[in-house]
Design a protein around this motif. Sequence first.
Motif, PDB file in Angstrom:
ATOM      1  N   GLN A 166       0.676  -1.138   0.027  1.00 31.48           N
ATOM      2  CA  GLN A 166      -0.002  -0.030  -0.099  1.00 31.48           C
ATOM      3  C   GLN A 166       1.148   1.348  -0.179  1.00 31.48           C
ATOM      4  O   GLN A 166       0.386   2.154  -0.627  1.00 31.48           O
ATOM      5  CB  GLN A 166      -0.884  -0.132   1.159  1.00 31.48           C
ATOM      6  N   GLN A 167       1.992   1.313   0.512  1.00 31.01           N
ATOM      7  CA  GLN A 167       2.817   2.290   0.838  1.00 31.01           C
ATOM      8  C   GLN A 167       3.479   2.692  -0.775  1.00 31.01           C
ATOM      9  O   GLN A 167       3.682   3.622  -1.063  1.00 31.01           O
ATOM     10  CB  GLN A 167       3.976   2.152   1.709  1.00 31.01           C
ATOM     11  N   LEU A 168       3.949   1.520  -1.344  1.00 29.55           N
ATOM     12  CA  LEU A 168       4.519   1.617  -2.743  1.00 29.55           C
ATOM     13  C   LEU A 168       3.286   2.028  -3.541  1.00 29.55           C
ATOM     14  O   LEU A 168       3.926   2.893  -4.401  1.00 29.55           O
ATOM     15  CB  LEU A 168       5.121   0.124  -3.059  1.00 29.55           C
ATOM     16  N   ILE A 169       2.260   1.730  -3.426  1.00 30.24           N
ATOM     17  CA  ILE A 169       1.213   2.094  -4.445  1.00 30.24           C
ATOM     18  C   ILE A 169       0.995   3.444  -4.325  1.00 30.24           C
ATOM     19  O   ILE A 169       1.116   4.293  -5.087  1.00 30.24           O
ATOM     20  CB  ILE A 169      -0.008   1.375  -4.150  1.00 30.24           C
ATOM     21  N   LYS A 170       0.933   4.095  -3.073  1.00 35.01           N
ATOM     22  CA  LYS A 170       0.974   5.486  -2.632  1.00 35.01           C
ATOM     23  C   LYS A 170       2.045   6.362  -3.237  1.00 35.01           C
ATOM     24  O   LYS A 170       1.705   7.398  -3.915  1.00 35.01           O
ATOM     25  CB  LYS A 170       0.649   5.504  -1.273  1.00 35.01           C
TER      26      LYS A 170
END
Length: 364
Positions: A42-46
Amino acid sequence: MSDLRKHSSALQEKAGISPPEITNVTAINTIKFKRRQQPTSQQLIKDILNGNRTALSRAITLIESTNPDHFEKASEIIQGCLPYSNQSLRIGITGVPGVGKSTFIEAFGKQLTQLKKKVAVLAVDPSSSISHGSILGDKTRMEELVKDENAFIRPSASGETLGGVARKTRETIILCEAAGFDTIIIETVGVGQSETAVHSMVDFFLLLKISGAGDELQGIKRGIMEMADMIVINKADGDNIKKANLAKVEFNRALHLFPPKKSNLQPKVTTCSAITKEGISEIWNTISDYFELTNESGFFQEKRSDQNQFWMMETINEQLKRNFYNQPEIISLLEQNKKAVQNNEISPFAAAQNLLQLYFEKKF
């Protein structure tokens, strides 16, 4: 006298400068800690959606990884980026080794960034069938484009993948689009007439040629010539201009021997020099006209839809293959059958059938 004997050899070791003591232990521990930290999907997507190139590179590495532990995380990243993709123009560029693909892409990419385009270059280098290594030197060869803030260059190894692209080029396109890149350029390995995979993931297929190398005769052959939406004779500079113009005429004649393309647009042949930048802007104008005409006719979306179906089937094939080879029981029996085949105790076809039958009976 004893001291003289001790130092009589010409090979003497002299005291050197001792290395300085490490004083900033805290900084070193901080760096090690951050290296151990792995951002969540999720952090990478953001971060990707915010245009963070470090996150984009880390996500691409996860997607390209063959480690089974990374598969689930990579799938989550692709799924999270998918709604923000499909907003770019995808251009495939191929040509035989030595045609000047990297030099051309740098000149072409700089032309696009000057037009305020955000360009992602996915460069695929061939892997050695012996050492399995790859040079991945495209960033070095595109030294001007790599410094452009509106450009992103990602070299990848082709591995065992056929068709001129890397194993995960299709998924990498999705991530680059989600990161805000509106023009995706895919440079293939340039293996001749087997660039079918890249053709199935781009909107426009550009074939680079050079004159004076017998390539004019290749124009009457099918294969990669039929897939090309445009043929560019590169290195049309200096004493080579006349030869390039002659090659242009030959290719134009050859293209008229082929049946009409689905887009109903006749591929154009032009010349350029990646060194002098002559003809580069005209190439982009031709590509822009192509996109405009195919959008109006509906062919652009039709081609994208067909490509989505194709890659659905490819994904099924790949996951079935991965699942088959990752089963412990299959792995064990595979080694046994390899030895049996080598010793002529069983035919390759019977051995394969036995393994497949076990796989389907167990329903892994």
